[in-house]
Scaffold this active site. Structure first.
Site, PDB file in Angstrom:
ATOM      1  N   CYS A   1     -77.033  16.843  -1.818  1.00  0.00           N
ATOM      2  CA  CYS A   1     -76.247  17.708  -0.934  1.00  0.00           C
ATOM      3  C   CYS A   1     -75.050  18.318  -1.666  1.00  0.00           C
ATOM      4  O   CYS A   1     -74.528  19.354  -1.258  1.00  0.00           O
ATOM      5  CB  CYS A   1     -75.714  16.915   0.256  1.00  0.00           C
TER       6      CYS A   1
ATOM      7  N   ASP B   1     -74.760  10.154   2.899  1.00  0.00           N
ATOM      8  CA  ASP B   1     -75.282   9.363   4.012  1.00  0.00           C
ATOM      9  C   ASP B   1     -76.706   8.897   3.736  1.00  0.00           C
ATOM     10  O   ASP B   1     -77.089   7.776   4.078  1.00  0.00           O
ATOM     11  CB  ASP B   1     -75.235  10.183   5.303  1.00  0.00           C
TER      12      ASP B   1
ATOM     13  N   LYS C   1     -70.361  14.281   6.272  1.00  0.00           N
ATOM     14  CA  LYS C   1     -68.942  14.120   6.590  1.00  0.00           C
ATOM     15  C   LYS C   1     -68.084  15.192   5.943  1.00  0.00           C
ATOM     16  O   LYS C   1     -66.911  15.342   6.280  1.00  0.00           O
ATOM     17  CB  LYS C   1     -68.448  12.734   6.151  1.00  0.00           C
TER      18      LYS C   1
ATOM     19  N   CYS D   1     -79.829  17.445   3.817  1.00  0.00           N
ATOM     20  CA  CYS D   1     -81.050  17.002   4.505  1.00  0.00           C
ATOM     21  C   CYS D   1     -81.540  18.068   5.487  1.00  0.00           C
ATOM     22  O   CYS D   1     -80.769  18.639   6.249  1.00  0.00           O
ATOM     23  CB  CYS D   1     -80.781  15.697   5.233  1.00  0.00           C
TER      24      CYS D   1
ATOM     25  N   SER E   1     -77.906   8.382  12.740  1.00  0.00           N
ATOM     26  CA  SER E   1     -78.077   9.512  11.847  1.00  0.00           C
ATOM     27  C   SER E   1     -78.569  10.683  12.666  1.00  0.00           C
ATOM     28  O   SER E   1     -79.236  10.509  13.694  1.00  0.00           O
ATOM     29  CB  SER E   1     -79.120   9.153  10.794  1.00  0.00           C
TER      30      SER E   1
HETATM   31 FE1  FES Z   1     -76.290  14.614   2.731  1.00  0.00          FE
HETATM   32 FE2  FES Z   1     -78.273  13.902   4.419  1.00  0.00          FE
HETATM   33  S1  FES Z   1     -77.503  12.799   2.679  1.00  0.00           S
HETATM   34  S2  FES Z   1     -77.001  15.659   4.469  1.00  0.00           S
END
Ligand code: FES
Length: 566
Positions: free
Chosen positions: A57, A89, A132, A202, A480
């Site tokens: 990301c 994440d 985040k 993601c 999530s």
């Molecule tokens: Fe960054 Fe899912 S790990 S948006």
């Protein structure tokens, strides 16, 4: 359009000129970094990048920041790149690293605020990519309230294996199948090795794409910022346009607090509901509103959900990825459709210097004959939003559920209590999580986790084990954006604060009644009071460092988990 306002006059707050350039030491240092005499009269724009190599990301954000800087310099401004942190994440889900995920939002906000205010930048561009990053950046922009634009790093392209499109959730669900023994080693490795093809956040309507779409709808990003995939040429073009847009904001004195208003927050949350976005949006917009000194409550979020149909067939509950949205006109086309139907406020100001309605005049129309991603309002996936705020004796101060309608709206069953996320995995692998149960995962709240972990690993494993439509899950942690199924999170008060969730026993009957917006523990008040006798607040898991500080400062999930209000 770039006008001919002298650069010196763009320092409308006289910050750079009087505070930095007027300081001989500072001026000397500005020469030292390569600025010229002519540059000394120019407005200085901080470019905050959450770029780092260790996460798809974020891996390209420093590169995008260079394009942003080029556009800023070309517009007669000085662009100065600085970095702040990010936490993946996807990589921290299911392990102790996840404790740092939500705190990282506030660290990002704090660090951007610190650099911009300390260095006296006249404006800020935030170049951000993971869950985040976006709320953290916007919280900082609201606190600073100097002209600012958020640039989203863009969604990832989908991966492929044996004719199937894949993303990060495919990897988690493949693990669930592996534990359940329903996938071969070869196919498991095939999914893991091919799910993530390169840069980008993601790919479903998970938290990153949710926040990017809704912040664009709120007016703090250029149109299409959330729709260009990370590797699309449009993303670089967007970065190069930032300088001209920033110049307009400086010339006209348009600041984030003029853009973040009650109406624009409603626009943002309307997009969350229409697109089937992440429950994390509730948490983050509560926090963004507080940063902008606007009162926003869970009940107001519910009211927006009540009047906004879910119309998108996007993952995690639907079929399509964010990369597919660009081809149908991007988020602007969706916004235009909602605006034409009275669901979006058109008068809100945006970072283009134009209103939402003026921006949307240039957007294309959704073609309901050819595209299948967005349904007509007359035939929605669900007639109201999927994010539902529930109360009841298990969540006296609120909880947030994700109900797309595919799961039903009512679930009742015996509790299966897990005192942490790891126990879910253990119970699942021993076959102790059974159809019909309400799985309770507690001690995972903002103070108890600490850090209010996302339950992606348990929910994905439950899905992978074929129990996704057979059990419900409630928690004082979060979900999530990739989670689907009958799930209720953000239960407040959390367990370590003595919330009722701390006193659930195995086998207690629990009802999740979405129609009446209740999570009910079928235990009498007298029995519950009995269970509470002698209860003592657990010793904090951390007393020092980031997590110790977080435990001391964080507000409840119903208050956005903010950390700067004492
Ligand atoms: Fe960054 Fe899912 S790990 S948006």
């Amino acid at each position: 359009m770039i006008t001919e306002t002298p650069a010196k006059q763009l320092n409308q707050y006289s910050r750079t000129l009087t505070q930095v350039v007027g300081n001989p030491g500072a001026k000397s240092m500005l020469y030292g970094i390569g600025l010229t005499e002519a540059d000394m009269d120019k407005a200085q724009i901080g470019i905050a990048s959450t770029g780092y190599e260790g996460n798809t990301c974020n891996m390209h954000l420093n590169g995008l920041s260079v394009y942003v800087k080029q556009g800023i310099q070309a517009s007669g401004l000085v662009g100065l790149i600085f970095n702040t942190i990010g936490v993946s994440d996807g990589m921290t889900n299911g392990n102790d690293g996840m404790r740092y995920s939500l705190p990282s939002r506030d660290l990002i906000a704090d660090s951007i605020e610190s650099v911009v205010m300390a260095q006296w930048y006249d404006g800020v561009v935030t170049v951000v990519g993971c869950d985040k990053n976006m709320p953290g950046a916007v919280m900082a922009m609201a606190r600073i309230d100097r002209p600012g634009i958020m640039v989203y790093g863009g969604t990832i392209r989908s991966g492929h294996y044996k004719g199937q499109k894949l993303d990060i959730i495919s990897a988690f669900e493949a693990y669930g199948k592996k534990v359940a023994g329903t996938i071969s080693d070869e196919d498991y490795n095939g999914v893991i090795q091919n799910a993530i093809p390169g840069a980008g956040a993601c790919g479903g309507m998970y938290t990153a794409n949710t926040m990017a779409s809704s912040i664009e709808a709120m007016g703090l990003s250029l149109p299409f910022s959330s729709s260009y995939p990370a590797t699309h040429e449009g993303k670089q073009e967007e970065c190069k346009k930032i300088g001209a847009a920033m110049r307009v904001l400086l010339e006209r004195g348009i600041t984030p607090k003029q853009i973040i208003t009650r109406q624009s927050l409603e626009n943002a949350l309307t997009i969350v509901m229409a697109l089937g976005g992440s429950t994390n949006a509730a948490l983050h917009f509560l926090a963004i509103a507080r940063a902008a000194d606007i009162t926003l409550t869970l009940d107001e979020i519910q009211a927006i959900s009540d009047r906004t149909p879910l119309i998108a067939d996007l993952k995690p509950s639907g079929k399509y990825y964010m990369e597919d949205v660009l081809a149908i006109g991007g988020v602007p086309a969706v916004m235009k459709y909602l605006y034409q139907n009275g669901l979006i406020h058109g008068e809100c100001m945006t970072v283009t210097g134009k209103t939402v309605a003026e921006n949307l005049a240039e957007a294309s129309d959704l073609d309901f004959d050819t595209q299948k991603i967005i349904f007509p309002l007359s035939k929605p996936v669900k007639s109201t939003g999927h994010i539902q705020v529930l109360y009841g004796n298990l969540a006296p101060t609120g909880s947030v559920a994700k109900i797309t309608g595919k799961e039903g709206t009512h679930f009742e069953g015996p509790a299966k209590v897990c005192n942490n996320e790891t126990e879910v995995i253990e119970f699942l692998s021993r076959g102790e999580i059974l159809p019909g149960q309400v799985v309770v995962i507690r001690n995972c709240g903002p103070k108890g986790g600490p850090g209010m972990a996302e339950m992606l690993k348990p929910t994905s494993m439950i899905m992978g084990a074929g129990l996704g439509d057979k059990v419900a899950l409630i928690t004082d942690g979060r979900f999530s954006g990739g989670t689907h199924g009958f799930v209720v999170g953000h239960i407040t008060p959390e367990a370590v604060e003595g919330g009722p969730i701390a006193f659930v026993h195995d086998g207690d009957r629990i009802t999740i009644d979405v129609a009446n917006r209740q999570v009910i523990l079928h235990v009498s008040d007298a029995e519950l009071a009995e269970r509470q006798v002698g209860w003592q607040k657990p010793v904090p898991k951390f007393t020092k460092g980031v997590l110790g500080k977080y435990i001391r400062n964080v507000k409840s999930a119903s208050e956005g988990c903010v950390t700067d209000e004492g």
